[in-house]
Every structure is written in structure tokens, then in C-alpha cells.
Design a protein around this motif. Structure first.
Motif, PDB file in Angstrom:
ATOM      1  N   HIS A  29       0.813  -1.214   0.000  1.00 40.77           N
ATOM      2  CA  HIS A  29       0.000   0.000   0.000  1.00 40.77           C
ATOM      3  C   HIS A  29       0.851   1.271   0.000  1.00 40.77           C
ATOM      4  O   HIS A  29       0.316   2.367   0.156  1.00 40.77           O
ATOM      5  CB  HIS A  29      -0.893   0.027   1.250  1.00 40.77           C
ATOM      6  CG  HIS A  29      -1.739  -1.184   1.414  1.00 40.77           C
ATOM      7  ND1 HIS A  29      -2.997  -1.284   0.883  1.00 40.77           N
ATOM      8  CD2 HIS A  29      -1.506  -2.361   2.048  1.00 40.77           C
ATOM      9  CE1 HIS A  29      -3.519  -2.454   1.190  1.00 40.77           C
ATOM     10  NE2 HIS A  29      -2.630  -3.135   1.882  1.00 40.77           N
ATOM     11  N   CYS A  30       2.176   1.143  -0.149  1.00 48.65           N
ATOM     12  CA  CYS A  30       3.044   2.324  -0.046  1.00 48.65           C
ATOM     13  C   CYS A  30       2.727   3.321  -1.162  1.00 48.65           C
ATOM     14  O   CYS A  30       2.184   2.968  -2.200  1.00 48.65           O
ATOM     15  CB  CYS A  30       4.516   1.921  -0.058  1.00 48.65           C
ATOM     16  SG  CYS A  30       5.189   1.522  -1.686  1.00 48.65           S
ATOM     17  N   SER A  41      -3.453  -0.084  -3.926  1.00 46.20           N
ATOM     18  CA  SER A  41      -2.467  -1.074  -3.500  1.00 46.20           C
ATOM     19  C   SER A  41      -2.114  -1.931  -4.704  1.00 46.20           C
ATOM     20  O   SER A  41      -2.720  -1.803  -5.768  1.00 46.20           O
ATOM     21  CB  SER A  41      -3.011  -1.949  -2.368  1.00 46.20           C
ATOM     22  OG  SER A  41      -4.085  -2.744  -2.824  1.00 46.20           O
ATOM     23  N   ILE A  42      -1.142  -2.805  -4.514  1.00 39.80           N
ATOM     24  CA  ILE A  42      -0.776  -3.757  -5.571  1.00 39.80           C
ATOM     25  C   ILE A  42      -0.479  -5.094  -4.911  1.00 39.80           C
ATOM     26  O   ILE A  42       0.073  -5.148  -3.814  1.00 39.80           O
ATOM     27  CB  ILE A  42       0.414  -3.259  -6.412  1.00 39.80           C
ATOM     28  CG1 ILE A  42       0.626  -4.174  -7.615  1.00 39.80           C
ATOM     29  CG2 ILE A  42       1.656  -3.086  -5.576  1.00 39.80           C
ATOM     30  CD1 ILE A  42       1.531  -3.603  -8.676  1.00 39.80           C
ATOM     31  N   ALA A  43      -0.873  -6.166  -5.570  1.00 37.89           N
ATOM     32  CA  ALA A  43      -0.626  -7.515  -5.076  1.00 37.89           C
ATOM     33  C   ALA A  43       0.654  -8.051  -5.713  1.00 37.89           C
ATOM     34  O   ALA A  43       0.813  -7.999  -6.939  1.00 37.89           O
ATOM     35  CB  ALA A  43      -1.813  -8.416  -5.401  1.00 37.89           C
ATOM     36  N   GLY A 109       3.619  -1.565   3.673  1.00 43.23           N
ATOM     37  CA  GLY A 109       3.394  -0.143   3.405  1.00 43.23           C
ATOM     38  C   GLY A 109       2.092   0.371   3.976  1.00 43.23           C
ATOM     39  O   GLY A 109       1.477   1.292   3.426  1.00 43.23           O
ATOM     40  N   CYS A 110       1.667  -0.203   5.108  1.00 40.60           N
ATOM     41  CA  CYS A 110       0.347   0.134   5.655  1.00 40.60           C
ATOM     42  C   CYS A 110       0.249   1.564   6.188  1.00 40.60           C
ATOM     43  O   CYS A 110      -0.847   2.028   6.480  1.00 40.60           O
ATOM     44  CB  CYS A 110      -0.078  -0.883   6.704  1.00 40.60           C
ATOM     45  SG  CYS A 110       1.025  -0.994   8.109  1.00 40.60           S
ATOM     46  N   LEU A 118      -9.903  -1.604   1.997  1.00 38.47           N
ATOM     47  CA  LEU A 118      -9.393  -2.892   2.461  1.00 38.47           C
ATOM     48  C   LEU A 118     -10.426  -4.007   2.359  1.00 38.47           C
ATOM     49  O   LEU A 118     -10.120  -5.120   1.969  1.00 38.47           O
ATOM     50  CB  LEU A 118      -8.886  -2.783   3.898  1.00 38.47           C
ATOM     51  CG  LEU A 118      -7.640  -1.918   4.073  1.00 38.47           C
ATOM     52  CD1 LEU A 118      -7.247  -1.855   5.537  1.00 38.47           C
ATOM     53  CD2 LEU A 118      -6.495  -2.462   3.243  1.00 38.47           C
ATOM     54  N   ASP A 119     -11.665  -3.736   2.752  1.00 33.68           N
ATOM     55  CA  ASP A 119     -12.719  -4.748   2.640  1.00 33.68           C
ATOM     56  C   ASP A 119     -13.903  -4.125   1.927  1.00 33.68           C
ATOM     57  O   ASP A 119     -14.667  -3.359   2.511  1.00 33.68           O
ATOM     58  CB  ASP A 119     -13.143  -5.265   4.011  1.00 33.68           C
ATOM     59  CG  ASP A 119     -14.247  -6.311   3.907  1.00 33.68           C
ATOM     60  OD1 ASP A 119     -14.592  -6.736   2.783  1.00 33.68           O
ATOM     61  OD2 ASP A 119     -14.774  -6.708   4.958  1.00 33.68           O
TER      62      ASP A 119
END
Length: 147
Positions: A29-30, A41-43, A109-110, A118-119
């Protein structure tokens, strides 16, 4: 020895094969990843560099003093995060041909995460084939829906 899994960019110019030993992946999440992808974000899946073979090397740029990112110059697909002089690299989960195997096991990177994203499982959801105007455009142009 892991399972060989393939992937690449959206247009198909860049292709790779990676030896996958487990299903663990993570979300970053940075702010650097947010800017590099245009997302919240990226996975990623982390690999020893020696376990990734490129049919065509990705284009790369120095995204910071400590790392470079691989991408396709033709379609823009983000493919890697590679710390300089480090034996490991990250491949983007979405670039795998079969990304369903992977499961997120941690967040990185939270300090920059957007909690509302997030959800999102409680939000209404629809399939591409349930959107008549989108289906019409795809069928008129290419005769099928996108993968």
C-alpha cells in the motif's frame, strides 16, 4: 522444485515463467506502489530472481534510489518491483495467467493504506457480461468479451 507458472503483460509482448513454491502473496500500500500502478495497492508474489525466466525482458525504470520496476512500454502493464542488488524480486499477481492460486498473507506499506478499500465485499457487485452497453461494445468490436 516448484510449479512452473506463466504470465505476462496485457498485450502479450512480455512473457515470463516463474517457479512457484507456495501460494503466499502480499499487498503493498506504499505511496510509491500507489503512484506506480494508479491504484490504492498492488498484489505481489516474491521470488528469487533465479526462479523467473523472461521470454522478453520487461522495460525497466528506476522508481527510487533503491529499486526499479519492470513494465511493458507498449501496454503499460506493471510487472515487477526489483530492489537494486537484491537476490529477490516481486511479480505482480495480476500479470499471472492464473492468479487465482495466490492468497494474500500480509500487508506492506500500511502507513499509506486507504482503510475504506481494504474490505469492499459488502459493496454491490456485477459481472462484465451483465452490463449490456459494455457487452455490445465488445461484441461489435471483437465478437467476444474480454478475458
Amino acid at each position: 522444485m516448484g510449479e512452473a507458472m506463466t504470465g505476462g503483460c496485457q498485450c502479450g509482448r512480455i512473457r515470463y515463467t516463474a517457479q512457484v513454491d507456495d501460494d503466499e502473496a502480499y499487498l503493498c500500500h506504499c505511496r510509491m506502489c500507489q503512484r506506480a500502478t494508479g491504484g490504492v495497492s498492488i498484489a505481489f508474489k516474491n521470488f528469487p530472481r533465479a526462479d523467473v525466466r523472461w521470454e522478453t525482458e520487461p522495460d525497466r525504470y528506476d522508481s527510487s534510489p533503491v529499486a526499479q520496476r519492470g513494465f511493458c512500454r507498449d501496454c503499460g502493464t506493471p510487472l515487477t518491483y526489483e530492489a537494486h542488488e537484491h537476490p529477490y524480486m516481486d511479480l505482480t499477481i495480476g500479470s499471472f495467467d492464473d492468479p487465482d492460486r495466490f492468497v494474500p498473507t500480509e500487508h506492506s506499506g500500511c502507513e499509506s493504506w486507504h482503510r475504506a478499500w481494504l474490505d469492499t465485499s459488502h459493496l454491490p457487485a456485477s459481472r462484465t457480461d451483465e452490463n449490456p452497453s459494455l457487452v455490445k461494445r465488445w461484441m461489435e468490436k471483437v465478437g467476444r468479451l474480454p478475458d
